[in-house]
Design an enzyme around this catalytic site. Sequence first.
Site, PDB file in Angstrom:
ATOM      1  N   SER A  89       0.853  -1.196   0.000  1.00  0.00           N
ATOM      2  CA  SER A  89       0.000   0.000   0.000  1.00  0.00           C
ATOM      3  C   SER A  89       0.885   1.241   0.000  1.00  0.00           C
ATOM      4  O   SER A  89       2.055   1.172   0.414  1.00  0.00           O
ATOM      5  CB  SER A  89      -0.855  -0.006   1.273  1.00  0.00           C
ATOM      6  OG  SER A  89      -1.464   1.240   1.486  1.00  0.00           O
ATOM      7  N   TYR A 125      -1.437  -1.237  10.610  1.00  0.00           N
ATOM      8  CA  TYR A 125      -1.706  -1.436   9.177  1.00  0.00           C
ATOM      9  C   TYR A 125      -0.516  -0.948   8.347  1.00  0.00           C
ATOM     10  O   TYR A 125       0.003  -1.679   7.493  1.00  0.00           O
ATOM     11  CB  TYR A 125      -2.981  -0.682   8.768  1.00  0.00           C
ATOM     12  CG  TYR A 125      -3.308  -0.855   7.292  1.00  0.00           C
ATOM     13  CD1 TYR A 125      -3.838  -2.050   6.821  1.00  0.00           C
ATOM     14  CD2 TYR A 125      -3.072   0.173   6.375  1.00  0.00           C
ATOM     15  CE1 TYR A 125      -4.121  -2.231   5.468  1.00  0.00           C
ATOM     16  CE2 TYR A 125      -3.352   0.006   5.025  1.00  0.00           C
ATOM     17  CZ  TYR A 125      -3.877  -1.194   4.577  1.00  0.00           C
ATOM     18  OH  TYR A 125      -4.152  -1.376   3.239  1.00  0.00           O
TER      19      TYR A 125
HETATM   20  N1  LIG Z   1      -8.838  -0.402  -0.733  1.00  0.00           N
HETATM   21  C1  LIG Z   1      -7.745   0.331  -0.656  1.00  0.00           C
HETATM   22  O1  LIG Z   1      -7.782   1.586  -0.695  1.00  0.00           O
HETATM   23  C2  LIG Z   1      -6.395  -0.337  -0.560  1.00  0.00           C
HETATM   24  C3  LIG Z   1      -5.258   0.466  -0.743  1.00  0.00           C
HETATM   25  C4  LIG Z   1      -4.004  -0.127  -0.642  1.00  0.00           C
HETATM   26  C5  LIG Z   1      -3.894  -1.484  -0.399  1.00  0.00           C
HETATM   27  N2  LIG Z   1      -5.017  -2.234  -0.219  1.00  0.00           N
HETATM   28  C6  LIG Z   1      -4.841  -3.656   0.043  1.00  0.00           C
HETATM   29  O2  LIG Z   1      -5.524  -4.407  -0.944  1.00  0.00           O
HETATM   30  C7  LIG Z   1      -5.895  -5.682  -0.407  1.00  0.00           C
HETATM   31  C8  LIG Z   1      -7.359  -5.934  -0.696  1.00  0.00           C
HETATM   32  O3  LIG Z   1      -8.118  -4.975   0.038  1.00  0.00           O
HETATM   33  P1  LIG Z   1      -9.554  -4.486  -0.420  1.00  0.00           P
HETATM   34  O4  LIG Z   1      -9.548  -3.019  -0.389  1.00  0.00           O
HETATM   35  O5  LIG Z   1      -9.977  -5.210  -1.628  1.00  0.00           O
HETATM   36  O6  LIG Z   1     -10.400  -4.937   0.863  1.00  0.00           O
HETATM   37  P2  LIG Z   1     -11.665  -5.891   1.029  1.00  0.00           P
HETATM   38  O7  LIG Z   1     -12.686  -5.585  -0.005  1.00  0.00           O
HETATM   39  O8  LIG Z   1     -12.023  -5.799   2.463  1.00  0.00           O
HETATM   40  O9  LIG Z   1     -11.070  -7.355   0.700  1.00  0.00           O
HETATM   41  C9  LIG Z   1     -10.199  -8.006   1.594  1.00  0.00           C
HETATM   42  C10 LIG Z   1     -10.075  -9.452   1.150  1.00  0.00           C
HETATM   43  O10 LIG Z   1      -9.160 -10.117   2.037  1.00  0.00           O
HETATM   44  C11 LIG Z   1      -9.781 -11.300   2.503  1.00  0.00           C
HETATM   45  N3  LIG Z   1      -9.364 -11.644   3.853  1.00  0.00           N
HETATM   46  C12 LIG Z   1      -9.325 -10.864   4.936  1.00  0.00           C
HETATM   47  N4  LIG Z   1      -8.905 -11.556   6.008  1.00  0.00           N
HETATM   48  C13 LIG Z   1      -8.673 -12.818   5.578  1.00  0.00           C
HETATM   49  C14 LIG Z   1      -8.236 -14.003   6.208  1.00  0.00           C
HETATM   50  N5  LIG Z   1      -7.920 -14.055   7.508  1.00  0.00           N
HETATM   51  N6  LIG Z   1      -8.121 -15.125   5.451  1.00  0.00           N
HETATM   52  C15 LIG Z   1      -8.422 -15.111   4.131  1.00  0.00           C
HETATM   53  N7  LIG Z   1      -8.854 -14.021   3.487  1.00  0.00           N
HETATM   54  C16 LIG Z   1      -8.977 -12.883   4.211  1.00  0.00           C
HETATM   55  C17 LIG Z   1     -11.264 -11.016   2.489  1.00  0.00           C
HETATM   56  O11 LIG Z   1     -11.962 -12.242   2.463  1.00  0.00           O
HETATM   57  P3  LIG Z   1     -13.462 -12.385   3.091  1.00  0.00           P
HETATM   58  O12 LIG Z   1     -14.186 -11.121   2.770  1.00  0.00           O
HETATM   59  O13 LIG Z   1     -13.988 -13.588   2.359  1.00  0.00           O
HETATM   60  O14 LIG Z   1     -13.247 -12.591   4.550  1.00  0.00           O
HETATM   61  C18 LIG Z   1     -11.394 -10.209   1.213  1.00  0.00           C
HETATM   62  O15 LIG Z   1     -11.493 -11.062   0.099  1.00  0.00           O
HETATM   63  C19 LIG Z   1      -5.544  -5.631   1.079  1.00  0.00           C
HETATM   64  O16 LIG Z   1      -4.297  -6.265   1.305  1.00  0.00           O
HETATM   65  C20 LIG Z   1      -5.437  -4.140   1.360  1.00  0.00           C
HETATM   66  O17 LIG Z   1      -4.620  -3.867   2.463  1.00  0.00           O
HETATM   67  C21 LIG Z   1      -6.267  -1.708  -0.307  1.00  0.00           C
END
Ligand SMILES: NC(=O)c1ccc[n+]([C@@H]2O[C@H](COP(=O)([O-])OP(=O)(O)OC[C@H]3O[C@@H](n4cnc5c(N)ncnc54)[C@H](OP(=O)(O)O)[C@@H]3O)[C@@H](O)[C@H]2O)c1
Length: 258
Positions: free
Chosen positions: A138, A151
């Site tokens: 990130s 985080y």
């Molecule tokens: N959104 C942003 O602005 C942003 C920016 C920079 C980086 N990121 C990174 O991008 C990645 C995806 O985030 P997102 O924004 O798409 O969030 P999200 O919609 O909340 O998705 C998170 C995903 O991770 C899975 N997950 C969480 N805990 C888990 C566990 N213990 N075991 C297996 N799966 C797990 C969830 O599965 P379930 O829902 O099935 O539990 C979900 O599929 C993350 O690493 C986040 O830190 C996001």
Amino acid sequence: MNEPRSILITGASSGLGAALAVAYAAPALRLALTGRDAARLAATAEACRAAGATVEHALLDVTDAEAMAAWIGAVDDGGALDLVIANAGVSGGMVGGEDEGQTRHLFAVNVGGVLNTVLPLIPRMQARRRGRIALMSSLAAFRGLPGAPAYAASKAAVKAWGEGLSGRLRRDGVAVSVICPGFVATPMTALNPYPMPLIMAADRAAHLIKRRLARGRVRIVFPWPLYALVRLFAALPPGLTDPLFARLPEKPSLAERR
Ligand SMILES: NC(=O)c1ccc[n+]([C@@H]2O[C@H](COP(=O)([O-])OP(=O)(O)OC[C@H]3O[C@@H](n4cnc5c(N)ncnc54)[C@H](OP(=O)(O)O)[C@@H]3O)[C@@H](O)[C@H]2O)c1
């Protein structure tokens, strides 16, 4: 390697992971998807099948090292993986805050989960001298954040590990990329009570990541104006910038959202 034919994605049940799966889905492409929510994971798998991909999916917790190694080994035995995207992650806002238990859980998922996804594949990719490993970090990785210390630290660990691995595994024919997005519109950011400059739709972010992975980029960072700002803040002394960060409202916890 620029056109992977067999891809494994964690966190494919939501947000960026689901968008990446759909962005790659195409005829003759094999996708192995994992997440924890059965209905949302099945919906991603169905959307990818509708685009012509062959999809297998499994409900797994990324913190379960044994189960992850068993599934990943079986997927790779069924057909060598070209690309693994270790994307699953949580933020303080998703797990209820950053007290001691939540801090440990955040590291277990964001760091331990990435290790559990990637470590079983490194010797396999080294042995065949091909493959790409992509780690989801990130822009938060570039500076400690008072509103989300665990985080930001977890993402910094992933970034440093991935960049180091890139240099080390290159000689074995294995490529490593670290992905550092700014704000992306997903459930993780849906209720953030602060301005999210240049927030990007998940499908747009997924296509950008796919393009840059195909170009073999080691560090994939976007959007660049926010990256420039983050680099500037990281270069300034914390004594100067902490008071500015302290003024930002913190991410609401799950309890506060109900
Ligand atoms: N959104 C942003 O602005 C942003 C920016 C920079 C980086 N990121 C990174 O991008 C990645 C995806 O985030 P997102 O924004 O798409 O969030 P999200 O919609 O909340 O998705 C998170 C995903 O991770 C899975 N997950 C969480 N805990 C888990 C566990 N213990 N075991 C297996 N799966 C797990 C969830 O599965 P379930 O829902 O099935 O539990 C979900 O599929 C993350 O690493 C986040 O830190 C996001």
